[in-house]
Scaffold this active site. Structure first.
Site, short mmCIF file in Angstrom:
data_model
loop_
_atom_site.label_atom_id
_atom_site.label_comp_id
_atom_site.label_asym_id
_atom_site.label_seq_id
_atom_site.Cartn_x
_atom_site.Cartn_y
_atom_site.Cartn_z
N SER A 183 2.89 0.84 4.32
CA SER A 183 4.30 0.61 3.99
C SER A 183 4.47 0.43 2.49
CB SER A 183 4.84 -0.62 4.71
OG SER A 183 6.10 -0.95 4.17
N HIS A 212 4.58 4.90 5.33
CA HIS A 212 5.68 4.26 6.07
C HIS A 212 6.75 3.86 5.06
CE1 HIS A 212 7.37 1.91 9.45
NE2 HIS A 212 7.68 1.01 8.52
N ASP A 218 10.39 2.24 4.44
CA ASP A 218 11.39 1.32 5.00
C ASP A 218 12.72 1.46 4.29
OD1 ASP A 218 9.87 -0.21 6.99
OD2 ASP A 218 8.68 -0.88 5.28
N MET A 264 16.47 0.17 4.05
CA MET A 264 17.27 -1.01 4.43
C MET A 264 18.63 -0.96 3.75
SD MET A 264 14.40 -3.92 3.98
CE MET A 264 12.83 -3.84 4.84
N HIS A 289 11.40 4.70 8.50
CA HIS A 289 11.89 3.63 9.38
C HIS A 289 13.29 3.23 8.90
CE1 HIS A 289 11.13 -0.82 10.80
NE2 HIS A 289 12.10 -0.24 11.46
N MET A 294 16.32 1.10 8.88
CA MET A 294 16.91 -0.20 9.25
C MET A 294 18.32 -0.23 8.68
SD MET A 294 13.53 -2.47 8.59
CE MET A 294 12.81 -1.18 7.60
N MET A 314 8.63 -3.88 16.59
CA MET A 314 8.68 -4.78 15.43
C MET A 314 8.00 -6.08 15.80
SD MET A 314 10.07 -3.34 12.78
CE MET A 314 9.81 -4.80 11.80
N ASP A 337 4.71 -2.86 13.68
CA ASP A 337 5.14 -3.05 12.30
C ASP A 337 5.46 -4.51 12.02
OD1 ASP A 337 6.18 -2.74 9.76
OD2 ASP A 337 7.94 -1.58 10.39
C1 DX5 Z 1 9.72 -5.02 7.64
C2 DX5 Z 1 9.26 -3.61 7.46
C3 DX5 Z 1 7.80 -3.46 7.41
C4 DX5 Z 1 7.10 -4.18 6.27
C5 DX5 Z 1 5.77 -4.63 6.79
O1 DX5 Z 1 11.06 -5.04 7.94
O2 DX5 Z 1 9.75 -2.78 8.50
O3 DX5 Z 1 7.41 -2.10 7.43
O4 DX5 Z 1 6.93 -3.40 5.13
O5 DX5 Z 1 5.20 -5.45 5.84
P1 DX5 Z 1 3.98 -6.39 6.17
O6 DX5 Z 1 2.85 -5.51 6.60
O7 DX5 Z 1 3.73 -7.07 4.86
O8 DX5 Z 1 4.41 -7.34 7.24
ZN ZN Z 2 8.86 -0.72 8.69
#
Ligand code: DX5
Ligand code: ZN
Length: 216
Positions: free
Chosen positions: A7, A32, A34, A36, A65, A67, A136, A174
């Site tokens: 990620s 990966h 993310d 947001m 991903h 969000m 999650m 994740d």
């Molecule tokens: C959180 C993200 C994850 C995050 C995981 O909302 O979806 O992908 O980057 O980070 P770690 O591995 O540090 O928990």
């Molecule tokens: Zn993620």
């Protein structure tokens, strides 16, 4: 074969291209990504132009991903920016079955994610359509949180339902995964494991990836 999805939420955003190249050379299987929106989750990360620009730096699978609210509105743009897998949250979409099929219509993989508080049962029917399920194991929004223990049961449940209908789907976990729990996550049934802080901590990406993969 277990895939490690690194990620980039924990990367240095001022040199993302370089970070992605380092992940590639260090043996990450997926990048990966993310996304947001500050609405579905209480944080804002980065958007479509960033995905497009880092695409030039690696051929690795882009595991995007989302969000964000109303994810279906942005699917086409993420496909054009280089996504290979697009994950939408069950909680953000009233017509998730339609959205999964819509994602697949672009020739990319479609995945459904569930928050810790959402029971696996809610997405049981979607296992016939989804290429991947993302469990999650922290509440989404931030890297570096602690793995929630009841997630193991949820992974087992997804695996059981997928086996029942004979589908060899990707099961991704994740949040909060590190070298101390990755084995247990895989034993529960995960075949794609996301790691952010465990990959980037102390700046030695290669060593961290070796440790994670060696701990499975
Ligand atoms: C959180 C993200 C994850 C995050 C995981 O909302 O979806 O992908 O980057 O980070 P770690 O591995 O540090 O928990
Ligand atoms: Zn993620």
């Amino acid at each position: 074969m277990i895939k490690l999805a690194a990620s980039i939420l924990s990367a240095d955003f001022s040199k993302l291209g370089e970070e992605v190249r380092t992940l590639d050379e260090a043996g990450a299987d997926f990048i990966h990504i993310d996304i947001m929106d500050g609405n579905f989750v209480p944080n804002i990360s980065f958007g479509i132009p960033v995905v497009r620009d880092i695409r030039k730096h690696t051929k690795l699978t882009f595991d995007v991903h989302l969000m964000i609210e109303e994810p279906s509105k942005y699917v086409e743009q993420f496909v054009k920016s280089g996504a290979d897998i697009i994950t939408v949250h069950y909680e953000t979409d009233r017509h998730i079955d339609r959205t999964l099929n819509y994602i697949k219509s672009f020739g990319v993989k479609a995945a459904v994610a569930i928050n810790p508080g959402t029971p696996v049962n809610m997405i049981k029917n979607l296992l016939t359509t989804a290429d991947m399920v993302l469990i999650m194991s922290v509440n989404p929004g931030f890297g570096g949180q602690k793995y929630i223990d009841y997630s193991y049961d949820k992974i087992r449940e997804v695996k059981k339902y997928a086996d029942e209908i004979g589908r060899d789907i990707l099961i991704e976990v994740d949040g909060g995964v590190d070298s101390t729990n990755i084995k247990k996550v895989v034993e529960a049934g995960a075949n794609v494991v996301v790691a952010g802080s465990a990959v980037f901590k102390n700046g030695d990406i290669k060593k961290n990836i070796e440790l994670l993969k060696g701990s499975i």
